[in-house]
Structure formats: structure tokens, C-alpha cells
Design a protein around this motif. Structure first.
Motif, PDB file in Angstrom:
ATOM      1  N   GLY A  93      12.770   9.012  -5.204  1.00 61.65           N
ATOM      2  CA  GLY A  93      13.228   8.258  -4.040  1.00 61.65           C
ATOM      3  C   GLY A  93      12.385   8.571  -2.811  1.00 61.65           C
ATOM      4  N   SER A  94      12.100   9.844  -2.616  1.00 68.55           N
ATOM      5  CA  SER A  94      11.249  10.243  -1.491  1.00 68.55           C
ATOM      6  C   SER A  94       9.825   9.724  -1.669  1.00 68.55           C
ATOM      7  CB  SER A  94      11.220  11.765  -1.358  1.00 68.55           C
ATOM      8  OG  SER A  94      12.463  12.270  -0.977  1.00 68.55           O
ATOM      9  N   PHE A  95       9.306   9.830  -2.899  1.00 64.27           N
ATOM     10  CA  PHE A  95       7.942   9.385  -3.171  1.00 64.27           C
ATOM     11  C   PHE A  95       7.784   7.897  -2.883  1.00 64.27           C
ATOM     12  CE2 PHE A  95       4.609   7.670  -5.833  1.00 64.27           C
ATOM     13  CZ  PHE A  95       3.564   8.568  -5.640  1.00 64.27           C
ATOM     14  N   SER A  96       8.699   7.087  -3.386  1.00 66.87           N
ATOM     15  CA  SER A  96       8.622   5.641  -3.196  1.00 66.87           C
ATOM     16  C   SER A  96       8.684   5.272  -1.718  1.00 66.87           C
ATOM     17  CB  SER A  96       9.754   4.967  -3.963  1.00 66.87           C
ATOM     18  OG  SER A  96       9.727   3.581  -3.765  1.00 66.87           O
ATOM     19  N   GLY A  97       9.626   5.849  -1.013  1.00 67.50           N
ATOM     20  CA  GLY A  97       9.754   5.554   0.413  1.00 67.50           C
ATOM     21  C   GLY A  97       8.550   6.025   1.213  1.00 67.50           C
ATOM     22  N   CYS A  98       8.038   7.199   0.878  1.00 65.44           N
ATOM     23  CA  CYS A  98       6.858   7.712   1.583  1.00 65.44           C
ATOM     24  C   CYS A  98       5.639   6.837   1.317  1.00 65.44           C
ATOM     25  CB  CYS A  98       6.570   9.154   1.170  1.00 65.44           C
ATOM     26  SG  CYS A  98       7.713  10.363   1.851  1.00 65.44           S
ATOM     27  N   ALA A  99       5.465   6.402   0.074  1.00 65.49           N
ATOM     28  CA  ALA A  99       4.318   5.550  -0.251  1.00 65.49           C
ATOM     29  C   ALA A  99       4.377   4.236   0.521  1.00 65.49           C
ATOM     30  CB  ALA A  99       4.277   5.282  -1.755  1.00 65.49           C
ATOM     31  N   ASN A 100       5.544   3.607   0.564  1.00 67.55           N
ATOM     32  CA  ASN A 100       5.680   2.356   1.304  1.00 67.55           C
ATOM     33  C   ASN A 100       5.497   2.567   2.805  1.00 67.55           C
ATOM     34  OD1 ASN A 100       6.083   0.481  -0.795  1.00 67.55           O
ATOM     35  ND2 ASN A 100       8.189   1.137  -1.020  1.00 67.55           N
ATOM     36  N   THR A 101       6.008   3.654   3.334  1.00 67.30           N
ATOM     37  CA  THR A 101       5.848   3.949   4.762  1.00 67.30           C
ATOM     38  C   THR A 101       4.384   4.185   5.112  1.00 67.30           C
ATOM     39  OG1 THR A 101       8.067   4.899   4.859  1.00 67.30           O
ATOM     40  CG2 THR A 101       6.551   5.496   6.626  1.00 67.30           C
ATOM     41  N   LEU A 106      -0.690   2.527   7.549  1.00 69.28           N
ATOM     42  CA  LEU A 106      -2.123   2.325   7.335  1.00 69.28           C
ATOM     43  C   LEU A 106      -2.559   0.902   7.670  1.00 69.28           C
ATOM     44  CD1 LEU A 106      -4.736   3.639   6.273  1.00 69.28           C
ATOM     45  CD2 LEU A 106      -4.115   2.805   4.015  1.00 69.28           C
ATOM     46  N   HIS A 107      -1.756  -0.067   7.255  1.00 64.77           N
ATOM     47  CA  HIS A 107      -2.151  -1.458   7.450  1.00 64.77           C
ATOM     48  C   HIS A 107      -1.571  -2.071   8.719  1.00 64.77           C
ATOM     49  CE1 HIS A 107      -4.365  -1.775   3.741  1.00 64.77           C
ATOM     50  NE2 HIS A 107      -3.419  -1.055   3.179  1.00 64.77           N
ATOM     51  N   ALA A 108      -0.570  -1.470   9.289  1.00 61.28           N
ATOM     52  CA  ALA A 108       0.017  -1.855  10.588  1.00 61.28           C
ATOM     53  C   ALA A 108       0.022  -3.372  10.833  1.00 61.28           C
ATOM     54  CB  ALA A 108      -0.708  -1.123  11.710  1.00 61.28           C
ATOM     55  N   GLY A 109       0.582  -4.117   9.894  1.00 63.11           N
ATOM     56  CA  GLY A 109       0.709  -5.558  10.079  1.00 63.11           C
ATOM     57  C   GLY A 109      -0.465  -6.372   9.581  1.00 63.11           C
ATOM     58  N   ARG A 110      -1.556  -5.738   9.234  1.00 60.53           N
ATOM     59  CA  ARG A 110      -2.736  -6.441   8.732  1.00 60.53           C
ATOM     60  C   ARG A 110      -2.715  -6.416   7.202  1.00 60.53           C
ATOM     61  NH1 ARG A 110      -4.650  -2.209  11.516  1.00 60.53           N
ATOM     62  NH2 ARG A 110      -5.666  -1.519   9.638  1.00 60.53           N
ATOM     63  N   LEU A 112      -0.413  -6.341   5.053  1.00 55.25           N
ATOM     64  CA  LEU A 112       0.514  -5.380   4.467  1.00 55.25           C
ATOM     65  C   LEU A 112       1.183  -5.924   3.208  1.00 55.25           C
ATOM     66  CD1 LEU A 112       2.044  -2.714   4.553  1.00 55.25           C
ATOM     67  CD2 LEU A 112       3.663  -3.782   6.133  1.00 55.25           C
ATOM     68  N   GLY A 113       1.534  -7.200   3.214  1.00 51.42           N
ATOM     69  CA  GLY A 113       2.274  -7.799   2.103  1.00 51.42           C
ATOM     70  C   GLY A 113       1.665  -7.564   0.736  1.00 51.42           C
ATOM     71  N   PRO A 114       0.381  -7.865   0.537  1.00 44.26           N
ATOM     72  CA  PRO A 114      -0.203  -7.662  -0.794  1.00 44.26           C
ATOM     73  C   PRO A 114      -0.175  -6.205  -1.258  1.00 44.26           C
ATOM     74  CG  PRO A 114      -1.622  -9.068   0.526  1.00 44.26           C
ATOM     75  CD  PRO A 114      -0.544  -8.559   1.435  1.00 44.26           C
ATOM     76  N   TRP A 115      -0.334  -5.275  -0.332  1.00 41.16           N
ATOM     77  CA  TRP A 115      -0.327  -3.856  -0.699  1.00 41.16           C
ATOM     78  C   TRP A 115       1.066  -3.392  -1.119  1.00 41.16           C
ATOM     79  CZ3 TRP A 115      -4.594  -1.569  -1.941  1.00 41.16           C
ATOM     80  CH2 TRP A 115      -5.784  -2.048  -1.418  1.00 41.16           C
ATOM     81  N   VAL A 116       2.086  -3.823  -0.401  1.00 41.94           N
ATOM     82  CA  VAL A 116       3.457  -3.471  -0.778  1.00 41.94           C
ATOM     83  C   VAL A 116       3.800  -4.126  -2.114  1.00 41.94           C
ATOM     84  CG1 VAL A 116       5.894  -3.698  -0.142  1.00 41.94           C
ATOM     85  CG2 VAL A 116       4.209  -3.026   1.578  1.00 41.94           C
ATOM     86  N   ASN A 117       3.355  -5.359  -2.308  1.00 43.73           N
ATOM     87  CA  ASN A 117       3.589  -6.025  -3.597  1.00 43.73           C
ATOM     88  C   ASN A 117       2.917  -5.263  -4.741  1.00 43.73           C
ATOM     89  OD1 ASN A 117       5.126  -8.031  -2.453  1.00 43.73           O
ATOM     90  ND2 ASN A 117       3.452  -9.504  -2.327  1.00 43.73           N
ATOM     91  N   LEU A 118       1.716  -4.742  -4.471  1.00 38.77           N
ATOM     92  CA  LEU A 118       1.007  -3.972  -5.491  1.00 38.77           C
ATOM     93  C   LEU A 118       1.789  -2.702  -5.851  1.00 38.77           C
ATOM     94  CD1 LEU A 118      -1.466  -3.479  -7.289  1.00 38.77           C
ATOM     95  CD2 LEU A 118      -2.521  -2.338  -5.329  1.00 38.77           C
ATOM     96  N   VAL A 119       2.279  -1.994  -4.842  1.00 39.77           N
ATOM     97  CA  VAL A 119       3.067  -0.785  -5.105  1.00 39.77           C
ATOM     98  C   VAL A 119       4.314  -1.129  -5.912  1.00 39.77           C
ATOM     99  CG1 VAL A 119       4.483   1.006  -4.016  1.00 39.77           C
ATOM    100  CG2 VAL A 119       2.202   0.529  -3.149  1.00 39.77           C
ATOM    101  N   ASN A 120       4.987  -2.199  -5.527  1.00 39.99           N
ATOM    102  CA  ASN A 120       6.200  -2.593  -6.247  1.00 39.99           C
ATOM    103  C   ASN A 120       5.890  -3.098  -7.651  1.00 39.99           C
ATOM    104  OD1 ASN A 120       7.898  -1.817  -4.164  1.00 39.99           O
ATOM    105  ND2 ASN A 120       7.686  -3.777  -3.132  1.00 39.99           N
ATOM    106  N   ALA A 121       4.729  -3.687  -7.858  1.00 38.46           N
ATOM    107  CA  ALA A 121       4.332  -4.119  -9.197  1.00 38.46           C
ATOM    108  C   ALA A 121       4.098  -2.913 -10.099  1.00 38.46           C
ATOM    109  CB  ALA A 121       3.075  -4.980  -9.124  1.00 38.46           C
ATOM    110  N   PRO A 166      -7.330  10.939   2.865  1.00 40.15           N
ATOM    111  CA  PRO A 166      -6.915  11.301   4.230  1.00 40.15           C
ATOM    112  C   PRO A 166      -5.616  10.579   4.587  1.00 40.15           C
ATOM    113  CG  PRO A 166      -8.644   9.659   4.302  1.00 40.15           C
ATOM    114  CD  PRO A 166      -8.461  10.021   2.854  1.00 40.15           C
ATOM    115  N   SER A 167      -4.752  11.253   5.313  1.00 38.83           N
ATOM    116  CA  SER A 167      -3.487  10.645   5.730  1.00 38.83           C
ATOM    117  C   SER A 167      -3.701   9.795   6.969  1.00 38.83           C
ATOM    118  CB  SER A 167      -2.453  11.724   6.032  1.00 38.83           C
ATOM    119  OG  SER A 167      -2.083  12.389   4.858  1.00 38.83           O
ATOM    120  N   PRO A 168      -2.995   8.671   7.067  1.00 40.42           N
ATOM    121  CA  PRO A 168      -3.115   7.852   8.281  1.00 40.42           C
ATOM    122  C   PRO A 168      -2.516   8.595   9.473  1.00 40.42           C
ATOM    123  CG  PRO A 168      -1.448   6.942   6.799  1.00 40.42           C
ATOM    124  CD  PRO A 168      -2.095   8.078   6.094  1.00 40.42           C
ATOM    125  N   PRO A 169      -3.012   8.293  10.665  1.00 42.75           N
ATOM    126  CA  PRO A 169      -2.514   8.995  11.854  1.00 42.75           C
ATOM    127  C   PRO A 169      -1.076   8.621  12.179  1.00 42.75           C
ATOM    128  CG  PRO A 169      -4.157   7.344  12.455  1.00 42.75           C
ATOM    129  CD  PRO A 169      -4.051   7.353  10.971  1.00 42.75           C
TER     130      PRO A 169
END
Length: 169
Positions: A93-101, A106-110, A112-121, A166-169
Motif C-alpha cells: 500500500g505504501s509502495f503503490s501510493g509512493c510510486a504514484n505520488t 516528477l511530471h507536475a501536470g505534464r 502525467l496521465g500516461p505514466w500513471v496509466n503505465l504504473v496501474n497497468a 535520483p528522487s524528484p525535489p
């Protein structure tokens, strides 16, 4: 990881019940524990990401998931597996939420949709793939429960790749 960690319990149910000397219906408690753990683990996301670099969090969570999944193979009672799967659920649960966050940061509105879809796929890939791997382990190795340490090693691979990013700022 999440789809695989959850969906391995279904095909492994009869083998787990036999190994743990219990009935198959008792294996359902493992899924309940995983769900409760996932809800509890999701509550930790702000605490984890608010204090630590994101990819380090993913690395530690992945390594912990790996150790926990390997531990299932060593458990001797349904109670032990249920407690361990509560922890697995929390970690997933923590891993999934952290990955999506992290993706959102990282993408801050640019785009973002395709990347979240990829994670969920990837959840679907794990969910669909792990039953096939279980059956293959059962037929080739004679013990489908060996899939748990194999999933643990896969989680270690995720941990290593997260440690290199590297982690996003």
C-alpha cells in the motif's frame, strides 16, 4: 509487485493450506490481512515522503516486500502467514501510493496521465502473470510455493533499480 503479491495467494491457496495443515477456507484470512495492511500502509505515505527522499523510500519498501515474500515460504502456521501478509499489504500500500505520488511530483501536470496509466497497468501484469508462474513452478519444480522467494528476488531487483534513480525535489 502489488498485483503479484496479492494474486499469488489465490493459486497458492491449496498448497499453502496443505503445507500449513489447515483448510483452504482459512487461507482467505491472508487476503483480509493484506487488504487491512494496504489501507494502513497508505496512511504512512505522507510521513514517509515528507521526511525521506522518494526513491530511497521505494528502495526500502521494495527490499522489505522482498524479504516478507521470501518469509512466506518459511512460515509454519496460517497465523504466521496472516501476520506476515498484513505487513506485505502495508508495504505494498505504501509502495503503490509512493510510486504514484513520485510520478505526480516528477511530471507536475505534464503528461502525467500516461505514466500513471503505465504504473496501474503493471498491477494487471503482476496480477495476470503470477498465477501462470505459480502453475509453472508447480509443474516444473513440484512446489508452487517457491514462487514466493522468486517474487522476493524480483522485489530486490526493483529495490536496486530504485536505489539508482535520483528522487524528484
Amino acid at each position: 509487485l502489488q498485483g503479484a503479491g496479492v494474486n499469488v495467494v489465490g493459486p497458492a491457496g491449496p498448497s499453502l493450506a496443505s503445507k500449513l495443515r489447515t483448510d483452504v477456507s482459512s487461507v482467505g484470512s491472508i487476503l483480509s490481512a493484506e487488504g487491512a495492511g494496504a489501507a494502513a500502509g497508505a496512511l504512512l505515505i505522507p510521513l514517509l515522503l515528507g521526511r525521506l527522499p522518494g526513491h530511497i523510500v521505494l528502495c526500502v519498501l521494495s527490499a522489505s516486500i522482498g524479504v516478507s515474500l521470501c518469509g512466506v515460504w518459511l512460515c509454519g502456521s496460517i497465523r504466521e502467514v496472516t501476520i506476515l501478509y498484513f505487513a506485505v499489504g502495508g508495504l505494498l500500500g505504501s509502495f503503490s501510493g509512493c510510486a504514484n505520488t513520485l510520478l505526480a511530483w516528477l511530471h507536475a501536470g505534464r503528461n502525467l496521465g500516461p505514466w500513471v496509466n503505465l504504473v496501474n497497468a503493471c498491477f494487471g501484469l503482476g496480477s495476470g502473470g503470477v498465477p501462470l508462474l505459480f502453475v509453472a513452478a508447480e509443474r516444473r519444480l513440484g512446489d508452487g510455493l517457491r514462487i514466493f522467494p522468486a517474487l522476493g528476488l524480483a522485489a530486490a531487483g526493483v529495490a536496486l533499480s530504485a536505489a539508482c534513480l535520483p528522487s524528484p525535489p
